[in-house]
Design an enzyme around this catalytic site. Structure first.
Site, mmCIF file in Angstrom:
data_model
loop_
_atom_site.group_PDB
_atom_site.id
_atom_site.type_symbol
_atom_site.label_atom_id
_atom_site.label_comp_id
_atom_site.label_asym_id
_atom_site.label_seq_id
_atom_site.Cartn_x
_atom_site.Cartn_y
_atom_site.Cartn_z
ATOM 1 N N GLY A 84 -21.519 19.292 -21.404
ATOM 2 C CA GLY A 84 -20.469 18.626 -22.170
ATOM 3 C C GLY A 84 -20.586 17.131 -21.992
ATOM 4 N N GLY A 86 -20.051 14.166 -20.452
ATOM 5 C CA GLY A 86 -19.518 13.754 -19.160
ATOM 6 C C GLY A 86 -19.208 12.278 -19.072
ATOM 7 N NE ARG A 87 -24.187 8.630 -18.972
ATOM 8 C CZ ARG A 87 -25.103 7.718 -18.689
ATOM 9 N NH1 ARG A 87 -24.749 6.605 -18.077
ATOM 10 N NH2 ARG A 87 -26.363 7.898 -19.002
ATOM 11 C CE LYS A 107 -25.966 7.673 -22.731
ATOM 12 N NZ LYS A 107 -27.366 7.835 -23.207
ATOM 13 N NE ARG A 170 -25.090 8.685 -28.136
ATOM 14 C CZ ARG A 170 -25.802 9.388 -27.269
ATOM 15 N NH1 ARG A 170 -26.970 8.936 -26.857
ATOM 16 N NH2 ARG A 170 -25.371 10.549 -26.806
ATOM 17 N NE ARG A 177 -25.047 16.864 -27.411
ATOM 18 C CZ ARG A 177 -25.448 15.706 -26.893
ATOM 19 N NH1 ARG A 177 -26.641 15.621 -26.354
ATOM 20 N NH2 ARG A 177 -24.663 14.655 -26.916
ATOM 21 C CG ASP A 246 -28.705 18.834 -22.428
ATOM 22 O OD1 ASP A 246 -29.605 19.527 -21.920
ATOM 23 O OD2 ASP A 246 -28.401 17.697 -22.027
ATOM 24 C CG ASN A 247 -31.080 15.438 -23.742
ATOM 25 O OD1 ASN A 247 -29.871 15.245 -23.808
ATOM 26 N ND2 ASN A 247 -31.763 15.266 -22.623
#
Length: 481
Positions: A84, A86-87, A107, A170, A177, A246-247
């Site tokens: 998830g 996280g930042r 981000k 961004r 994903r 996840d990327n």
């Protein structure tokens, strides 16, 4: 001026079940200051040229924003983990003047329910690095999320040392994903999985909504996008560095520029990531890892392909088998273009492979070798004078003579296919050091300027084609968390 002028945010993602996100708010920072702002992207998004730094630092949200953190999972170096944002915080989806939809995400904006013990913060160096590399990718014509702004926070973040904090803003066509679907599959709720798939299709392939089997057709579409994307990475020597599921996006865009970099010396085994000790995500492994990730994607969609498990698996395997062929076709077409070939001959691939083998053996620079061939200056390559290269060069020239194309047309094609410059690692580090250590952002801005059109072959770019001192190797990158 109204700081919120131009914001036109929607939040279609929150129409999904609550399990897919958590409402959260960016954490306030002490003294946000906008140090980079992408005016070209802002114009495309319909935003004004100047905006309130409080928005980009997380102290305020724009009108219409309903900030959320998205849930997803991911195979990290092969091991499935529930993750998830996280930042990161998704401010919303900006609807542009051209009626396009782009996620706008902060981000490094503080802790979220998915932070897993982390502080949710980011430091200035990695955020500038993502800005530089993502904008370089855009200049190269490779699908990517883009960077809108970097704001310093006026605070320090504890890593190995105390480092200046920053927030990156961004934009992406979405942040869906493969890991989002793995998360959905883990819920073991058919309706929630279907809701996510329907949403993804409507957002990224609406033409498939009425196909005979829209879920299978969508899988095939994602396969094609990933095959094309990874081929484009290979063609410019880009190494993502952390191809966890996840990327990897459903849209086929490059995201999460952590331990990524571009090759100087051509070596298929090149790894830049400090944590990739086994070379899982080495340059040569990116195409097969793409296939591996897509197999994980297929597993999540099986219940939607067909009610019968065996039939669903057969469908998935048949579709997945097309990846290797698609990737190879994109790669070969791209390599032909890099060598000025407008027709196709059976011996093209062996000719290409012979060049790459020579480049590896002689530790030739990847970008500059193709640049020299493009400019008709083989003497500027480290291969020049070697008998194998002399023989290869004659074969290549004979190959070009067999197609009805003028020398000028060949060079035009090669200039469109071979960048004059890339964000050289030593140049990136030089820019980051000036910004982080001295507060001088002019070096970053100059680098961004020459990378806007890497195919321009201008005099201004000449200095950026120079190689680093050999002492700069091996180059190592870090994820920045």
């Amino acid at each position: 001026m109204d700081a919120h002028k131009g914001w036109n945010l929607q939040q279609s993602y929150t129409e999904l079940p609550d399990a897919f996100y958590t409402k959260t708010t960016p954490s306030e920072v002490e003294n946000p200051e906008l140090v980079l702002y992408n005016e070209g992207l802002a114009e495309k998004l319909g935003l004004p040229t100047k905006l309130d730094p409080d928005i980009f630092g997380g102290n305020a949200v724009p009108e219409g924003s309903e900030p959320i953190a998205q849930a997803y999972a991911g195979h990290q170096f092969g091991h499935l983990t529930m993750l998830g944002d996280g930042r990161a915080v998704l401010l919303g989806e900006q609807i542009t003047p051209e009626d396009e939809r782009f996620d706008i995400q902060l981000k490094g904006s503080g802790r979220t329910p998915f932070s897993r013990g982390g502080d949710g913060r980011a430091t200035l160096g990695p955020m500038l690095r993502e800005y530089i590399i993502s904008e370089a990718m855009h200049g190269l014509g490779i699908p990517t999320n883009r960077s809108l702004a970097v704001a310093t926070t006026g605070e320090y973040v504890q890593r190995e040392d105390l480092l200046p904090g920053a927030v990156l803003t961004r934009a992406a066509s979405s942040h869906l994903r493969i890991g989002t679907f793995q998360y959905a599959a883990g819920l073991q709720d058919h309706e929630q999985l279907k809701a996510l798939a329907d949403y993804a299709i409507e957002r990224h392939a609406p033409d498939l909504l009425h196909s005979e089997n829209p879920y299978l057709s969508f899988f095939e579409k994602v396969i094609d996008r990933q095959a094309s994307l990874i081929a484009q990475w290979q063609l410019v020597g880009f190494i993502h560095g952390v191809m966890n599921t996840d990327n990897m996006t459903i849209s086929g865009e490059t995201i999460d520029y952590g331990p990524c970099a571009f090759m100087d010396t051509y070596n298929p085994k090149t790894v830049f990531s400090s944590i990739d000790r086994q070379g899982r995500y080495a340059y040569m492994n990116q195409p097969p890892i793409g296939a591996w990730n897509l197999a994980r994607f297929a597993e999540t969609l099986l219940p939607l392909f067909h009610g019968n498990q065996e039939a669903a698996v057969e469908m998935a395997q048949e579709a997945h088998a097309k990846y290797e062929e698609s990737y190879h076709a994109y790669w070969l077409k791209g390599m032909r273009a890099k060598l000025g070939m407008v027709t196709a001959e059976e011996q093209d691939q062996p000719l290409i492979e012979d060049l790459l083998e020579m480049m590896e053996k002689n530790e030739a620079d990847y970008t500059n070798t193709f640049r020299a061939l493009t400019l008709g200056s083989p003497n500027e390559t480290s291969l020049y004078g070697k008998p194998a290269f002399t023989n290869w060069y004659k074969q290549w020239q004979a190959r070009l003579e067999r197609q009805e194309t003028s020398d000028n047309e060949v060079q035009v094609l090669m200039k469109k296919s071979n960048p004059s410059i890339i964000p050289r690692n030593h140049r990136v580090e030089e820019a980051l050091e000036a910004a982080v250590e001295e507060g001088d952002f002019s070096v970053v801005k100059q680098l961004l300027s020459v990378l806007e059109d890497p195919y321009a072959y201008t005099e201004e770019q000449e200095a950026y084609t120079e190689l680093p001192d050999s002492g700069d190797q091996p180059y190592r990158t870090f994820c920045g968390t």
